[in-house]
Design an enzyme around this catalytic site. Structure first.
Site, PDB file in Angstrom:
ATOM      1  N   GLN A 117       2.031  -6.120  -3.136  1.00  0.00           N
ATOM      2  CA  GLN A 117       2.508  -6.175  -1.736  1.00  0.00           C
ATOM      3  C   GLN A 117       3.813  -5.366  -1.599  1.00  0.00           C
ATOM      4  O   GLN A 117       4.032  -4.456  -2.374  1.00  0.00           O
ATOM      5  CB  GLN A 117       2.706  -7.617  -1.268  1.00  0.00           C
ATOM      6  CG  GLN A 117       1.420  -8.382  -1.041  1.00  0.00           C
ATOM      7  CD  GLN A 117       0.862  -9.011  -2.298  1.00  0.00           C
ATOM      8  OE1 GLN A 117       1.571  -9.617  -3.052  1.00  0.00           O
ATOM      9  NE2 GLN A 117      -0.428  -8.868  -2.531  1.00  0.00           N
ATOM     10  N   GLY A 136      -4.456  -4.727  -3.813  1.00  0.00           N
ATOM     11  CA  GLY A 136      -5.515  -3.757  -4.120  1.00  0.00           C
ATOM     12  C   GLY A 136      -4.852  -2.507  -4.641  1.00  0.00           C
ATOM     13  O   GLY A 136      -4.332  -1.720  -3.872  1.00  0.00           O
ATOM     14  N   HIS A 137      -4.803  -2.342  -5.952  1.00  0.00           N
ATOM     15  CA  HIS A 137      -4.112  -1.196  -6.546  1.00  0.00           C
ATOM     16  C   HIS A 137      -5.130  -0.174  -7.033  1.00  0.00           C
ATOM     17  O   HIS A 137      -5.982  -0.485  -7.851  1.00  0.00           O
ATOM     18  CB  HIS A 137      -3.202  -1.651  -7.683  1.00  0.00           C
ATOM     19  CG  HIS A 137      -2.079  -2.516  -7.181  1.00  0.00           C
ATOM     20  ND1 HIS A 137      -1.219  -3.178  -7.988  1.00  0.00           N
ATOM     21  CD2 HIS A 137      -1.681  -2.799  -5.903  1.00  0.00           C
ATOM     22  CE1 HIS A 137      -0.337  -3.838  -7.247  1.00  0.00           C
ATOM     23  NE2 HIS A 137      -0.614  -3.628  -5.984  1.00  0.00           N
ATOM     24  N   ASP A 161       0.813  -1.219   0.000  1.00  0.00           N
ATOM     25  CA  ASP A 161       0.000   0.000   0.000  1.00  0.00           C
ATOM     26  C   ASP A 161       0.845   1.269   0.000  1.00  0.00           C
ATOM     27  O   ASP A 161       0.481   2.273   0.614  1.00  0.00           O
ATOM     28  CB  ASP A 161      -0.969   0.014   1.197  1.00  0.00           C
ATOM     29  CG  ASP A 161      -1.842  -1.215   1.209  1.00  0.00           C
ATOM     30  OD1 ASP A 161      -2.349  -1.575   0.145  1.00  0.00           O
ATOM     31  OD2 ASP A 161      -1.986  -1.831   2.286  1.00  0.00           O
ATOM     32  N   LYS A 212       1.822   1.974  -5.068  1.00  0.00           N
ATOM     33  CA  LYS A 212       2.361   1.352  -6.284  1.00  0.00           C
ATOM     34  C   LYS A 212       1.403   1.504  -7.448  1.00  0.00           C
ATOM     35  O   LYS A 212       1.828   1.604  -8.587  1.00  0.00           O
ATOM     36  CB  LYS A 212       2.612  -0.150  -6.053  1.00  0.00           C
ATOM     37  CG  LYS A 212       3.670  -0.448  -5.025  1.00  0.00           C
ATOM     38  CD  LYS A 212       3.856  -1.951  -4.855  1.00  0.00           C
ATOM     39  CE  LYS A 212       2.625  -2.662  -4.354  1.00  0.00           C
ATOM     40  NZ  LYS A 212       2.220  -2.307  -2.988  1.00  0.00           N
TER      41      LYS A 212
HETATM   42  P1  IMO Z   1      -0.967  -4.298  -2.111  1.00  0.00           P
HETATM   43  O1  IMO Z   1      -0.523  -4.914  -3.404  1.00  0.00           O
HETATM   44  C1  IMO Z   1      -0.893  -4.626   2.211  1.00  0.00           C
HETATM   45  C2  IMO Z   1      -0.819  -8.644   3.943  1.00  0.00           C
HETATM   46  C3  IMO Z   1      -2.006  -9.111   4.705  1.00  0.00           C
HETATM   47  C4  IMO Z   1      -1.318 -10.011   5.727  1.00  0.00           C
HETATM   48  C5  IMO Z   1      -0.226 -10.671   4.925  1.00  0.00           C
HETATM   49  C6  IMO Z   1      -0.567 -12.038   4.389  1.00  0.00           C
HETATM   50  O2  IMO Z   1      -2.265  -3.624  -2.169  1.00  0.00           O
HETATM   51  O3  IMO Z   1       0.119  -3.462  -1.519  1.00  0.00           O
HETATM   52  P2  IMO Z   1      -2.110 -12.852   2.384  1.00  0.00           P
HETATM   53  O4  IMO Z   1      -3.576 -12.668   2.135  1.00  0.00           O
HETATM   54  O5  IMO Z   1      -1.236 -12.295   1.321  1.00  0.00           O
HETATM   55  O6  IMO Z   1      -1.753 -14.265   2.737  1.00  0.00           O
HETATM   56  O7  IMO Z   1      -1.825 -12.015   3.740  1.00  0.00           O
HETATM   57  O8  IMO Z   1       0.029  -9.776   3.833  1.00  0.00           O
HETATM   58  N1  IMO Z   1      -1.094  -8.175   2.563  1.00  0.00           N
HETATM   59  C7  IMO Z   1      -1.072  -6.893   2.186  1.00  0.00           C
HETATM   60  N2  IMO Z   1      -0.889  -5.772   2.900  1.00  0.00           N
HETATM   61  N3  IMO Z   1      -1.089  -4.535   0.879  1.00  0.00           N
HETATM   62  C8  IMO Z   1      -1.224  -5.651   0.136  1.00  0.00           C
HETATM   63  O9  IMO Z   1      -1.248  -5.617  -1.169  1.00  0.00           O
HETATM   64  C9  IMO Z   1      -1.273  -6.903   0.794  1.00  0.00           C
HETATM   65  N4  IMO Z   1      -1.427  -8.167   0.380  1.00  0.00           N
HETATM   66  C10 IMO Z   1      -1.305  -8.936   1.473  1.00  0.00           C
HETATM   67  O10 IMO Z   1      -2.691  -8.059   5.315  1.00  0.00           O
HETATM   68  O11 IMO Z   1      -0.716  -9.245   6.729  1.00  0.00           O
HETATM   69 MG    MG Z   2      -3.292  -2.306  -1.359  1.00  0.00          MG
END
Ligand code: IMO
Ligand code: MG
Length: 483
Positions: A279, A96-97, A69, A72
């Protein structure tokens, strides 16, 4: 060296580089290796005798430098405008982009940001885990908003998230109780587990009814034994899943291909290719804050495996740095602000998970983390986002080291227990007024913003190429062109 008759049996090679350098005397194998290395660096000459231009490799990887988050979506969207091909290389619908197009917000979970431009090729690489039902839904939603998704290509090798993955994700979290990871419950972890255990189903399997049934039924029987026998829950019925997944397969058929050839051909022919990480570095399975991580590799190296390219194909790596830190899910967070400042940044920045809607935990910028991320991915430049959210504060703090049991640490600890005990060492910066989103020069930024950015560059040793001044594409200050 000479034999008894005085004949030379071994020749030593004498290499002189420049008059200013000492000559080297080396045995032949070492000399051969060095000469090959030197010759390989000499550019070929054309008949006219001029050196040919070096091969262009405009392949750029965008990586989150914190816990995800970071913005990106905004940075990838900005760069996607100039790219020909945009590739997602890992993660799944946990991402979530947010992309703002003509004032309209679009949330992308599985689709690469390039999808909002009809003339781009958007690739879901082999390293992504695809929930076909969610993907079809996301494509349909975009089409309803008037977007053309014909540029999408999906790797036949990408693994599928199955309904039992979502169920097992939730059951595993429940079982961990207070030590839960706080996953997005999208089935991402269990899908990668099955990939490693070699019982996963792949996108290609969706395209052939017999293959799908053959591969799916024994795996489902095994999963049902766990769901029913171990967790005491209702087993899953095979037929509704088979029907729904094969329907998705029909919908997706024309988009499926072996994308590693496509991506490598694009790079070879000089196309601009953007690899979009999901992520962030601290969620990386190996290098993140294990066990509070995701199950894939968001760092730049992940692009090689998740898209099928050699490391020498990558030209630039852009680390996306949010001007503060946020984290969704559980786990240690040294600069966390569990107070009114944190709450106000969360509200101002709408820092709620784009995938789960959970409030994000907020903290000051932590450069120990960003320095670590820069090392792991080899950042060539940084894109700093969300400075606007910090405007009108009296003081803005930045952590540049940790204190642990009386010692100052500049390196990110490898144990979450140590991280839990770390106290950040801060440098205070005076705040700044509202940011002018139309600023087009570094010198046009408020002096306090400039000092903040300069400190980031100094502490990480990486130059800043992009400063995001707001949500819109146009609200971007480019200090060094990326493509
Ligand atoms: P973007 O791409 C922030 C976190 C989850 C959890 C850990 C594992 O939008 O930056 P998972 O469902 O992947 O097995 O969860 O990773 N997490 C994220 N945190 N942004 C994301 O994606 C995330 N995708 C997974 O909250 O702590
Ligand atoms: Mg996100």
């Amino acid at each position: 060296m000479k034999d008894q008759q005085g004949r030379r049996t071994q020749y030593w090679c004498h290499i002189e580089f420049k008059p200013s350098c000492k000559p080297l005397s080396l045995p032949p194998p070492a000399a051969y290796v060095i000469l090959r290395a030197v010759v390989s660096q000499v550019r070929p000459h054309t008949r006219e005798g001029r050196a040919q231009a070096p091969e262009i490799m405009p392949a750029v990887v965008v990586v989150g430098s914190q816990w995800g988050d970071e913005g990106k979506g905004k940075v990838s969207d900005y760069l996607a405008f100039d790219a020909d091909v945009v590739v997602r290389y890992q993660g799944g619908p946990n991402a979530g982009h947010t992309v703002v197009v003509d004032g309209h917000e679009i949330q992308l979970h599985l689709l690469p940001t390039g999808i909002v431009y009809p003339d781009k090729i958007s690739v879901i690489g082999n390293g992504v885990v695809v929930d076909p039902e969610l993907l079809v839904q996301e494509m349909e939603d975009l089409k309803k908003k008037g977007h053309d998704v014909r540029g999408l290509r999906i790797s036949s090798r990408a693994h599928l998230i199955m309904p039992y993955h979502r169920i097992l994700d939730a059951l595993q979290e429940e079982g961990l109780g207070a030590r839960k990871i706080g996953t997005t419950l999208k089935g991402v972890g269990p899908a990668y587990m099955d990939k490693s255990a070699r019982v996963g189903l792949r996108v290609a399997d969706l395209l052939d009814k017999e293959t799908f049934r053959d591969r799916f039924l024994p795996v489902l029987a095994d999963k049902n034994r766990v769901i029913q026998g171990f967790y005491g829950r209702e087993p899953l019925e095979p037929e509704p899943i088979i029907e729904s997944y094969l329907r998705c397969g029909e919908y997706l058929r024309d988009y499926v291909t072996d994308t590693s050839y496509l991506v490598n051909d694009a790079i070879r022919s000089g196309k601009k290719v953007l690899f979009e990480g999901a992520q962030g570095t601290l969620l990386d399975l190996d290098h993140g804050t294990y066990p509070y991580v995701t199950s894939s590799h968001p760092i730049a190296g992940g692009a090689c495996i998740g898209a099928g390219i050699g490391p020498n194909r990558i030209d630039k790596v852009i680390g996306v740095v949010k001007a503060f830190t946020s984290r969704v899910g559980d786990g240690p967070f040294p600069t966390e602000l569990r107070n009114a400042i944190g709450d106000s940044v969360r509200e101002r920045g709408h820092e709620y998970g784009a995938t789960t809607g959970r409030p994000r935990r907020i903290g000051w910028l932590d450069l120990v983390i960003v320095r670590y991320a820069a090392m792991l991915s080899g950042f060539t430049s940084l894109a700093v986002t969300r400075l606007d959210i910090l405007s009108n504060m009296d003081v803005v703090k930045v952590a540049y080291a940790y204190k642990h049991k009386g010692k100052v640490l500049r390196e990110f600890p490898d144990s979450y227990k140590v991280l839990e005990e770390c106290e950040p060492v801060y440098r205070d910066f005076p705040g700044w007024p509202d940011i002018d989103p139309s600023c087009r020069e570094f010198s046009g930024l408020h002096p306090n913003v400039r000092s903040y950015l300069e400190f980031i560059q100094e502490e990480t040793g990486v130059p800043i190429s992009i400063v995001s001044l707001g949500r819109e594409r146009s609200e971007t200050l480019v200090l060094e062109k990326v493509f």
